[in-house]
Motif scaffolding. Structure first.
Motif, PDB file in Angstrom:
ATOM      1  N   UNK A  22       0.830  -1.193   0.000  1.00  0.00           N
ATOM      2  CA  UNK A  22       0.000   0.000   0.000  1.00  0.00           C
ATOM      3  C   UNK A  22       0.876   1.259   0.000  1.00  0.00           C
ATOM      4  N   UNK A  23       0.491   2.248  -0.806  1.00  0.00           N
ATOM      5  CA  UNK A  23       1.220   3.514  -0.855  1.00  0.00           C
ATOM      6  C   UNK A  23       0.287   4.709  -0.694  1.00  0.00           C
ATOM      7  N   UNK A  24      -0.894   4.473  -0.164  1.00  0.00           N
ATOM      8  CA  UNK A  24      -1.881   5.521   0.066  1.00  0.00           C
ATOM      9  C   UNK A  24      -2.132   5.566   1.571  1.00  0.00           C
ATOM     10  N   UNK A  25      -1.688   6.636   2.229  1.00  0.00           N
ATOM     11  CA  UNK A  25      -1.739   6.676   3.690  1.00  0.00           C
ATOM     12  C   UNK A  25      -3.127   6.403   4.241  1.00  0.00           C
ATOM     13  N   UNK A  26      -4.175   6.931   3.583  1.00  0.00           N
ATOM     14  CA  UNK A  26      -5.506   6.723   4.152  1.00  0.00           C
ATOM     15  C   UNK A  26      -6.017   5.304   3.967  1.00  0.00           C
ATOM     16  N   UNK A  27      -5.336   4.510   3.144  1.00  0.00           N
ATOM     17  CA  UNK A  27      -5.676   3.092   3.002  1.00  0.00           C
ATOM     18  C   UNK A  27      -4.730   2.206   3.816  1.00  0.00           C
ATOM     19  N   UNK A  28      -3.570   2.748   4.156  1.00  0.00           N
ATOM     20  CA  UNK A  28      -2.545   1.967   4.854  1.00  0.00           C
ATOM     21  C   UNK A  28      -2.637   2.088   6.373  1.00  0.00           C
ATOM     22  N   UNK A  54      -5.465  13.342   6.742  1.00  0.00           N
ATOM     23  CA  UNK A  54      -4.625  12.449   5.945  1.00  0.00           C
ATOM     24  C   UNK A  54      -3.163  12.890   6.004  1.00  0.00           C
ATOM     25  N   UNK A  55      -2.635  12.938   7.239  1.00  0.00           N
ATOM     26  CA  UNK A  55      -1.259  13.373   7.435  1.00  0.00           C
ATOM     27  C   UNK A  55      -0.691  12.725   8.698  1.00  0.00           C
ATOM     28  N   UNK A  56       0.607  12.873   8.850  1.00  0.00           N
ATOM     29  CA  UNK A  56       1.304  12.405  10.046  1.00  0.00           C
ATOM     30  C   UNK A  56       1.619  13.635  10.886  1.00  0.00           C
ATOM     31  N   UNK A  57       1.213  13.605  12.133  1.00  0.00           N
ATOM     32  CA  UNK A  57       1.447  14.716  13.053  1.00  0.00           C
ATOM     33  C   UNK A  57       2.653  14.387  13.924  1.00  0.00           C
ATOM     34  N   UNK A  64       2.207  15.634   4.964  1.00  0.00           N
ATOM     35  CA  UNK A  64       1.213  15.089   4.033  1.00  0.00           C
ATOM     36  C   UNK A  64       1.672  13.812   3.344  1.00  0.00           C
ATOM     37  N   UNK A  65       2.909  13.401   3.591  1.00  0.00           N
ATOM     38  CA  UNK A  65       3.393  12.138   3.019  1.00  0.00           C
ATOM     39  C   UNK A  65       4.366  11.491   3.995  1.00  0.00           C
TER      40      UNK A  65
END
Length: 110
Positions: A22-28, A54-57, A64-65
């Motif tokens: 998976x390479x889509x954060x909201x699916x991974x 859809x980000x990493x805090x 965003x990635x």
């Protein structure tokens, strides 16, 4: 001496040759899931995935990635090189208390 990226995967069975996951954060990732990147043996950043944005805090910054998160860590550490690194190849996410490589994760919808 400059520390190299930690490429030792503790969950080598999670990595398959030639296959990317998976390479889509909201699916991974799921909301609140912890994401870790380590430089050397002890310089780790642990961010939290926010599904609404859809980000990493991490430290009040939103990435965003996954690669943006990893390369910001390298910049802060002074180990950023050339065009950076692919975050999926050198990060881990926490699943059921275990750190699993993000290299070939299955998506939530797989």
């Amino acid at each position: 001496e400059e520390e190299d990226e930690n490429e030792n995967y503790s969950n080598i069975d999670q990595i398959s040759s030639g296959d990317k996951g998976c390479r889509d954060m909201n699916k991974c990732f799921s909301n609140g899931q912890r994401i870790r990147h380590t430089i050397g043996i002890n310089k780790s950043w642990i961010g939290i995935y926010d599904s609404l944005q859809n980000c990493i805090l991490y430290n009040d910054m939103f990435y965003k990635s996954l690669s943006g998160f990893v390369n910001a860590h390298h910049r802060q550490n002074g180990t950023y090189k050339n065009n950076g690194v692919n975050g999926w190849s050198c990060s881990y996410c926490e699943i059921d208390g275990e750190w699993i490589s993000t290299f070939n994760l299955k998506g939530n919808n797989d």
